[in-house]
Design a protein around this motif. Structure first.
Motif, PDB file in Angstrom:
ATOM      1  N   ILE A  30     -66.013 -59.957  55.438  1.00 22.29           N
ATOM      2  CA  ILE A  30     -67.257 -58.972  55.511  1.00 22.29           C
ATOM      3  C   ILE A  30     -67.610 -59.243  54.092  1.00 22.29           C
ATOM      4  N   ALA A  31     -66.653 -59.276  52.626  1.00 23.68           N
ATOM      5  CA  ALA A  31     -67.259 -59.747  51.901  1.00 23.68           C
ATOM      6  C   ALA A  31     -67.908 -60.736  51.123  1.00 23.68           C
ATOM      7  N   THR A  32     -68.107 -61.769  52.167  1.00 23.64           N
ATOM      8  CA  THR A  32     -68.946 -62.266  52.135  1.00 23.64           C
ATOM      9  C   THR A  32     -70.648 -61.614  52.314  1.00 23.64           C
ATOM     10  N   ALA A  33     -70.083 -61.014  53.359  1.00 18.80           N
ATOM     11  CA  ALA A  33     -71.364 -60.794  53.982  1.00 18.80           C
ATOM     12  C   ALA A  33     -71.893 -59.351  52.841  1.00 18.80           C
ATOM     13  N   GLY A  34     -71.106 -58.657  52.428  1.00 21.13           N
ATOM     14  CA  GLY A  34     -71.320 -57.894  51.792  1.00 21.13           C
ATOM     15  C   GLY A  34     -72.288 -58.176  50.355  1.00 21.13           C
ATOM     16  N   LYS A  35     -72.609 -59.501  50.111  1.00 13.57           N
ATOM     17  CA  LYS A  35     -73.514 -60.199  48.345  1.00 13.57           C
ATOM     18  C   LYS A  35     -74.195 -60.415  49.391  1.00 13.57           C
ATOM     19  N   LEU A  36     -75.034 -60.878  50.523  1.00 19.28           N
ATOM     20  CA  LEU A  36     -76.693 -60.896  50.777  1.00 19.28           C
ATOM     21  C   LEU A  36     -77.187 -59.289  50.643  1.00 19.28           C
ATOM     22  N   ALA A  37     -78.434 -60.029  50.224  1.00 17.91           N
ATOM     23  CA  ALA A  37     -78.715 -58.749  49.505  1.00 17.91           C
ATOM     24  C   ALA A  37     -79.480 -58.314  50.267  1.00 17.91           C
ATOM     25  N   ASP A  38     -80.118 -58.742  51.888  1.00 14.39           N
ATOM     26  CA  ASP A  38     -81.051 -57.486  52.495  1.00 14.39           C
ATOM     27  C   ASP A  38     -80.339 -57.030  53.766  1.00 14.39           C
ATOM     28  N   ILE A  77     -67.995 -57.619  66.193  1.00 11.78           N
ATOM     29  CA  ILE A  77     -67.734 -56.817  67.688  1.00 11.78           C
ATOM     30  C   ILE A  77     -66.311 -57.166  67.573  1.00 11.78           C
ATOM     31  N   VAL A  78     -65.533 -55.884  68.099  1.00  8.15           N
ATOM     32  CA  VAL A  78     -64.141 -56.697  68.587  1.00  8.15           C
ATOM     33  C   VAL A  78     -63.869 -56.147  70.025  1.00  8.15           C
ATOM     34  N   GLY A  79     -62.590 -56.388  70.042  1.00 10.20           N
ATOM     35  CA  GLY A  79     -62.311 -56.572  71.639  1.00 10.20           C
ATOM     36  C   GLY A  79     -61.085 -56.522  71.934  1.00 10.20           C
ATOM     37  N   THR A 109     -63.807 -51.027  54.544  1.00 15.22           N
ATOM     38  CA  THR A 109     -64.890 -51.936  53.969  1.00 15.22           C
ATOM     39  C   THR A 109     -66.329 -51.709  54.890  1.00 15.22           C
ATOM     40  N   GLY A 110     -66.497 -50.395  55.589  1.00 12.55           N
ATOM     41  CA  GLY A 110     -67.836 -49.854  55.721  1.00 12.55           C
ATOM     42  C   GLY A 110     -68.520 -50.506  56.745  1.00 12.55           C
ATOM     43  N   VAL A 111     -67.657 -51.267  57.148  1.00  8.21           N
ATOM     44  CA  VAL A 111     -68.552 -51.925  58.819  1.00  8.21           C
ATOM     45  C   VAL A 111     -68.435 -51.429  59.767  1.00  8.21           C
ATOM     46  N   ARG A 112     -69.342 -51.390  60.558  1.00  5.34           N
ATOM     47  CA  ARG A 112     -69.934 -51.173  61.848  1.00  5.34           C
ATOM     48  C   ARG A 112     -68.962 -51.506  63.156  1.00  5.34           C
ATOM     49  N   PHE A 113     -68.677 -50.878  63.912  1.00  7.06           N
ATOM     50  CA  PHE A 113     -67.578 -51.924  64.914  1.00  7.06           C
ATOM     51  C   PHE A 113     -68.782 -51.756  66.111  1.00  7.06           C
ATOM     52  N   ILE A 114     -68.783 -52.358  67.572  1.00  5.51           N
ATOM     53  CA  ILE A 114     -69.426 -52.350  68.331  1.00  5.51           C
ATOM     54  C   ILE A 114     -68.010 -53.058  69.025  1.00  5.51           C
ATOM     55  N   GLU A 115     -67.710 -52.729  70.206  1.00  5.88           N
ATOM     56  CA  GLU A 115     -66.475 -53.086  71.510  1.00  5.88           C
ATOM     57  C   GLU A 115     -67.184 -53.916  72.348  1.00  5.88           C
ATOM     58  N   GLN A 116     -66.579 -54.947  72.725  1.00 10.15           N
ATOM     59  CA  GLN A 116     -66.495 -55.716  73.840  1.00 10.15           C
ATOM     60  C   GLN A 116     -65.265 -55.488  74.285  1.00 10.15           C
ATOM     61  N   LYS A 117     -65.500 -55.142  75.212  1.00  5.36           N
ATOM     62  CA  LYS A 117     -63.852 -54.729  76.123  1.00  5.36           C
ATOM     63  C   LYS A 117     -63.549 -56.177  77.336  1.00  5.36           C
ATOM     64  N   ALA A 142     -77.801 -51.907  69.501  1.00  5.30           N
ATOM     65  CA  ALA A 142     -77.349 -52.271  67.906  1.00  5.30           C
ATOM     66  C   ALA A 142     -78.202 -52.569  67.195  1.00  5.30           C
ATOM     67  N   ILE A 143     -78.696 -53.682  67.285  1.00  4.27           N
ATOM     68  CA  ILE A 143     -79.356 -54.905  66.925  1.00  4.27           C
ATOM     69  C   ILE A 143     -80.762 -54.760  67.261  1.00  4.27           C
ATOM     70  N   SER A 144     -80.922 -53.867  68.277  1.00  2.00           N
ATOM     71  CA  SER A 144     -82.146 -54.119  69.009  1.00  2.00           C
ATOM     72  C   SER A 144     -83.125 -53.229  67.746  1.00  2.00           C
ATOM     73  N   GLY A 145     -83.194 -52.703  66.639  1.00  2.00           N
ATOM     74  CA  GLY A 145     -84.416 -52.259  65.595  1.00  2.00           C
ATOM     75  C   GLY A 145     -84.003 -52.961  64.324  1.00  2.00           C
ATOM     76  N   TYR A 146     -83.532 -54.309  64.819  1.00  2.00           N
ATOM     77  CA  TYR A 146     -83.806 -54.870  63.386  1.00  2.00           C
ATOM     78  C   TYR A 146     -84.731 -56.122  63.449  1.00  2.00           C
ATOM     79  N   GLU A 147     -85.051 -56.386  62.702  1.00  2.00           N
ATOM     80  CA  GLU A 147     -86.209 -58.592  62.810  1.00  2.00           C
ATOM     81  C   GLU A 147     -85.181 -59.159  63.248  1.00  2.00           C
ATOM     82  N   HIS A 148     -84.243 -59.083  61.770  1.00  2.00           N
ATOM     83  CA  HIS A 148     -83.367 -60.357  62.283  1.00  2.00           C
ATOM     84  C   HIS A 148     -82.082 -60.291  62.325  1.00  2.00           C
ATOM     85  N   ILE A 149     -80.939 -60.794  63.066  1.00  2.00           N
ATOM     86  CA  ILE A 149     -79.797 -60.776  62.946  1.00  2.00           C
ATOM     87  C   ILE A 149     -79.470 -62.207  62.448  1.00  2.00           C
TER      88      ILE A 149
END
Length: 476
Positions: free
Chosen positions: A49-57, A64-66, A79-87, A102-109
């Motif tokens: 998460i800390a590394t991902a937080g350094k990405l500019a864009d 994704i938690v389960g 950390t400010g991360v959002r959660f998606i549950e994979q039951k 959750a990802i449908s509104g983004y151009e890239h993941i």
């Protein structure tokens, strides 16, 4: 295009980061969720998460938690991360299916693994640059380790060609493909449109009956979409952990990198391989760390300090020119400039040790504040106490802070003297410049400048011991 339409297009988030953190980590043989195993002093997932937080864009980071989802949420809640549950944990492809909304509104993941703590932000940023430049639907971060055993292999159209035909898991490799050393890291960039278009075409025809995100490479390639690959500069950056032994190796790499960072900044660490230094620890130049020291959590140490062997310091802030003698344990405390701690002292949470103060041999403090130049040099317990500047606490002094139900405060003024083996029964106040006679039990406040003696009068019976021995001899 209208102004409003242009505004809406510009407001579309460009990139989301999705971190896989739902797995059990069965091969670790522990009850703890895999991503909560610690290396370098914090959970695997926290590093990612800390590394991902350094990405500019990156607009948002999703985990994704389960398996033990609530434990994972709690561990990284700040950390400010959002959660998606994979039951149901039905594979990495199924995890992305759970994230569809959750990802449908983004151009890239950018898809990351929650158990790859060494991954660097520069590596991920370069991956996204290549992904964009190639115009790829999927770009795979790959690596070429010395031993590719256990990893899926990258099947390129040709060795020097950027496009990928498929990712083949090790169990499915042909004899010819086993010579391929380029591996799949499990880190991918996707263009969201093609990903969602073909996501439901994933099949679970495999030994585990799971949907694998790796199969998206062959699906997209077969549909005429471009699948690219980018090699990581360092194979170690993409290492994960499937066993405790591998976790320990990751921990060693992170701690070695931390020690090297500190030494490059002017900190002397004797025998760094014997020290345990967490990734977030900060130490200023000209400080000396002796062998077998542990610096843990968010500890901060100023310049010109010396930390002697076998001391453990966790989540503490030390000023400059502090001496910590051997065998001390400090937790969640602050130590001001010039203070001297130990040997074998224990600062429990909430302790505040003032400038030039001394906390010595086998002294324990808890929520205690020692003023400038105050001294407690031997065998004392100071709990829930405020000790004024220049006050001397004798050997064996105890602040009796607990009455069986509540904790109470002891206040001792400046320039006071508390004689050895005294007990101060809180709540109580000792004024400035007061004296407490050795061996006293003090239960009432003592005014400034006063002497307090709270002990029974001595009685001496001459000849008593000799008479007792004589009686014993007669009885024999």
């Amino acid at each position: 295009m209208s102004k409003e339409a242009g505004k809406q297009k510009r407001s579309t988030p460009k990139l989301a980061v999705v971190i896989m953190a739902a797995g059990k980590g069965t091969r670790l043989k522990t009850r703890r969720p895999k991503v909560l195993h610690e290396v370098g002093g914090k959970p695997l997932l926290s590093h990612v998460i800390a590394t991902a937080g350094k990405l500019a864009d990156a607009e948002n980071i999703y985990a994704i938690v389960g398996h033990h989802a609530e434990r994972v949420r709690e561990a990284v809640a700040g950390t400010g991360v959002r959660f998606i549950e994979q039951k149901e944990q039905r594979g990495t492809g199924h995890a992305i299916q759970c994230a569809r909304e959750a990802i449908s509104g983004y151009e890239h993941i950018l898809v990351l693994s929650g158990d790859v703590p060494l991954i660097q932000a520069d590596t991920l940023q370069h991956l996204m640059t290549v992904h964009s430049a190639e115009g790829a639907a999927m770009t795979i971060l790959t690596a070429v380790p010395d031993d590719p055993t256990g990893y899926g292999r990258i099947i390129r159209r040709s060795p020097d060609f950027s496009e990928v035909d498929a990712i083949i898991e090790e169990k499915a490799l042909t004899p010819a493909q086993r010579s391929i050393r380029e591996i799949n890291s499990g880190i991918y960039a996707f263009k969201v449109g093609p990903l969602l278009k073909y996501l439901d075409k994933l099949k679970n025809v495999n030994a585990h009956g799971e949907f694998y995100l790796t199969d998206m490479a062959a699906l997209l390639h077969g549909a005429g979409e471009k699948v690219a690959a980018q090699k990581a500069a360092e194979a170690a950056d993409v290492l994960g952990a499937n066993t405790i032994a591998e976790l320990v190796l990751l921990d060693a790499r992170i701690r070695a990198a931390t020690a090297n960072r500190l030494m490059a900044a002017g900190v002397t660490i004797f025998r760094p391989e014997t020290c345990v230094i967490d990734a977030e620890v900060q130490v200023d130049p000209d400080t000396i760390i002796e062998p077998f020291v542990q610096l843990l959590g968010a500890t901060r140490i100023g310049t010109d300090c010396r930390i002697r062997s076998y001391s453990v310091i966790e989540n503490c802030a030390l000023g400059k020119n502090v001496l910590v003698l051997p065998g001390c344990v400090l937790g969640e405390s602050t130590v001001a400039d010039g203070a001297r701690i130990g040997p074998f002292a224990h600062l429990r949470p909430g302790s505040e040790i003032g400038q030039d103060a001394h906390v010595g041999n086998f002294v324990e403090t808890k929520k205690a504040k020692l003023g400038k130049g105050a001294k407690a040099n031997h065998l004392s317990y100071l709990g829930d106490a405020e000790v004024g500047a220049g006050t001397n606490i004798g050997a064996g002094v105890i602040t009796c802070n607990y009455d069986g139900e509540k904790k109470h405060l002891t206040r001792i003024g400046q320039g006071s003297f508390v004689g050895s083996d005294s007990t101060l029964v809180a709540p109580i106040e000792i004024g400035d410049g007061a004296y407490i006679g050795a061996g006293s039990c003090i239960t009432r406040n003592v005014p400034s400048g006063a002497l307090a003696v709270g002990r029974s009068r001595q009685v001496t019976k001459e000849g008593w011991a000799a008479a007792r021995r004589a009686r014993k001899e007669e009885q024999k």
